[in-house]
Design an enzyme around this catalytic site. Structure first.
Site, PDB file in Angstrom:
ATOM      1  N   ASP A  17      -5.933 -15.918 -20.419  1.00  0.00           N
ATOM      2  CA  ASP A  17      -5.993 -15.370 -21.768  1.00  0.00           C
ATOM      3  C   ASP A  17      -4.608 -15.256 -22.393  1.00  0.00           C
ATOM      4  O   ASP A  17      -3.654 -14.804 -21.749  1.00  0.00           O
ATOM      5  CB  ASP A  17      -6.653 -13.985 -21.728  1.00  0.00           C
ATOM      6  N   GLU A  74      -6.557 -20.555 -22.439  1.00  0.00           N
ATOM      7  CA  GLU A  74      -6.988 -20.060 -23.742  1.00  0.00           C
ATOM      8  C   GLU A  74      -5.749 -20.076 -24.629  1.00  0.00           C
ATOM      9  O   GLU A  74      -5.007 -19.099 -24.714  1.00  0.00           O
ATOM     10  CB  GLU A  74      -7.573 -18.653 -23.628  1.00  0.00           C
TER      11      GLU A  74
END
Length: 634
Positions: free
Chosen positions: A284, A326
């Protein structure tokens, strides 16, 4: 001189290999680990050399690798061997992804086990459960403000429940993906609490400043992620008595990845999750890891070196684990997260194809697919060992990542087009079919993002929309046909609409992204409008995809325009067979000269999605509204 350098490196590598063997002790599979060191040890050392100068760091990492392997269960060691023999498992045409919030999909981890049969029936082989590690109390950015990486949220279960779920998923042929938040931790994390208590060691885990001099200097080049709810990038913390770098929210403290102790901490976190049976980690906010004055502190070279280190560690200790980046960055930058140049094939295995998602929605709004072809043509090639994660919607907002140079190629104004899309998908444009919500309006720039489920954005909630279901499935056909790992966001397969009930939940009221994170209505699933039709058509598409080897992700898709603005073609030239995919993104029928299709893939006359032959009348092919054809030679 070169010979001497190579000789010194060989001695160093050999010495480290001996240290690894000693750490492994009498482990019966020590030879396997050493073989993996021989394969990926060089990547580890090269990555370390690009970022860190701490001479003790490699010894720490070797110890962590050995201890993690020794703690690895017999079934997971067997899974490692299987995945090493089939390293392209996530690239194959039978790989189908599904993403969900645990609590919204099933309630908790034990109850998720009860719905594995549903996932199997749909055809899913890859399950991504959104953030489920222990978050801070109160607002937590949808779970991305982690306060403990070693515990599952209490309302979802325990780490043992996670291990049990992973095992059951593996038995069902489904891989498990979890989020790993790398850029920041919650201010309640034990590292942050220690820093607040005056521990200098842990204060160095973060970016903190005694006054505004350096924050002001950095701010000159930084963007605001949440300009409405969390403006700026720095927060004054009265307990610490310092300014803290907080890119996303005031309660999320950015980590100092130039500190080798931070790297070592995350190596341990990664190996612990791998030993719980996690198959893939979604990295992330990876683009934000490295801070450099005078830049926007995104996409810095050190980010890729750090990813190479983490991947090499995982490959040596737990090789069945892969990474998914991501990185919601400009389309020209995202390819770097799969590896280019010296990092090619050494970074993440998957990356989100955000541009494809954005371009599909843009094409559907304009009834014009030309921009999709322009943007796709500018995307650089990715390593043949990597794959795109393709999707129509996800848990996050839709940010219009459309570059001005692409719109200019069509004579369009980029800012005006992005503004049009915001108006269109919030129903403010007269030609709109969508029911979306504005998210994070930036008053300084006028930039807006959009929230809404795929079904609501496609117009399924509007009674007068005759073609809404076909529109939704045309978009999903592009996602499934592109050749990466396609992801279904929970509820899309049954056309769930926006869920305004988030406004009644205090922790969600200020975050309209929860409108497109509806709960699965298991008791009333059949009662949902169009649920049965959409599920069956998605299921059929998955079945066709799984039996079409030429959709393997190692071969890229070429997006080509046609003489009709609303029609685009995806051309796939794979050794297993050529395919011509044809999509009409308009809500009206069109006619395309048959020679255009014949020129792209000769003899492609059989539509795999319907089993029917392509009809040519007077040299023309008529395509109905939102037609989606996967054509192959007879």
């Amino acid at each position: 001189m070169t010979t001497l350098i190579h000789s010194a490196q060989a001695v160093t590598t050999s010495a480290i290999r001996s240290d690894l063997l000693r750490e492994l002790g009498d482990d019966v599979h020590a030879g396997d680990v050493l073989a993996r060191w021989d394969r990926w040890g060089g990547d580890l050392l090269t990555g370390l050399g690009q970022v860190y100068s701490d001479p003790t760091l490699i010894a720490r990492l070797i110890h962590q690798i050995a201890m993690a392997h020794r703690a690895r269960s017999v079934p997971l060691r067997e899974r490692d061997r299987q995945r090493l023999l089939q390293p392209d498992w996530f690239q194959k045409s039978d790989a189908i992804g599904y993403a969900a919030y645990t609590e919204r999909f099933a309630g908790d981890l034990p109850h998720t086990i009860e719905h594995i049969g549903y996932l199997q029936d749909l055809g899913v082989t890859y399950l991504h459960l959104m953030p489920l590690l222990q978050t801070r109390p109160g607002p937590n950015d949808g779970g991305y403000a982690v306060m403990d990486y070693d515990e599952v949220r209490a309302d979802l279960g325990t780490m043992d429940d996670l291990s049990e779920l992973a095992m059951r998923l593996h038995d069902a042929g489904i891989s498990l993906t979890l989020d790993l938040v790398l850029n920041h931790v919650a201010q309640e994390h034990r590292w942050a609490r220690a820093a607040r208590a005056g521990d200098v060691h842990y204060r160095d885990y973060f970016w903190t400043f005694g006054d505004r001099t350096m924050p002001n200097a950095y701010e000159q080049n930084l963007t605001e992620v949440f300009p409405q709810t969390s403006p700026g990038n720095f927060t004054w913390d009265p307990e610490l008595g310092r300014w803290v770098w907080t890119t996303f929210n005031s309660y999320q403290w950015d980590l100092n990845w130039s500190n080798p102790d931070v790297l070592s901490e995350f190596v341990q976190i990664i190996l612990n999750l791998a030993n719980r049976g996690v198959d893939c980690l979604r990295l992330d906010a990876i683009a934000f890891l490295w801070k450099r004055l005078g830049t926007n502190c995104q996409n810095q070279p050190e980010v890729h070196a750090i990813t190479q280190i983490l991947r090499a560690v995982a490959r040596i200790a737990a090789p069945s684990l892969i990474f998914k980046a991501e990185a919601i960055v400009p389309p020209t930058e995202v390819v770097s997260y799969l590896g280019r140049g010296k990092h090619a094939g050494r970074l993440s295995d998957l990356a989100y194809h955000n541009s494809l998602m954005v371009q599909i929605w843009s094409a559907l709004a304009t009834r014009d697919a030309r921009l999709l072809a322009v943007a796709a043509d500018r995307m650089a090639a990715i390593p043949t060992t990597a794959a795109w994660a393709t999707y129509l919607r996800c848990h996050d907002d839709v940010g219009w990542a459309i570059e001005d140079c692409d719109t200019e190629a069509l004579g369009w104004n980029g800012w005006a087009h992005r503004s049009f899309l915001c108006d269109f998908y919030t129903g403010q444009h007269q030609a709109s079919f969508a029911d979306g919500l504005v998210f994070e309006l930036n008053p300084a720039t006028g930039d807006r993002r959009i929230n809404g489920t795929a079904a609501s954005l496609a117009g399924i909630g509007r009674p007068a929309e005759r073609f809404a279901v076909d529109r939704l499935l045309c978009g999903y056909a592009m996602v499934f046909g592109f050749g990466g790992l396609p992801l279904i966001f929970s509820g899309d397969e049954v056309a769930l609409l926006n869920d305004p009930s988030y406004l009644r939940e205090p922790e969600h009221t200020n975050d309209s992204r929860w409108v497109h994170r509806p709960r699965m209505p298991w008791a009333d699933l059949e009662a949902s409008p169009h649920a049965h039709e959409v599920f069956e058509r998605v299921q059929r598409m998955i079945h066709v995809r799984k039996n079409t080897e030429s959709l393997h992700a190692s071969v890229a898709t070429t997006v080509m325009p046609t003489s009709v603005n609303s029609v685009t073609c995806f051309v796939r030239k794979h050794p297993a067979g050529q395919m011509l995919q044809v999509y009409n993104v308009a809500d009206y029928a069109v006619r395309v000269p048959a020679w255009e299709f014949e020129q792209k893939v000769p003899g492609a006359h059989v539509d795999l999605l319907t089993g029917s032959m392509l009809t040519v009348t007077d040299g023309m092919v008529e395509l109905p509204p939102y037609a989606a054809l996967w054509l192959v030679p007879a």
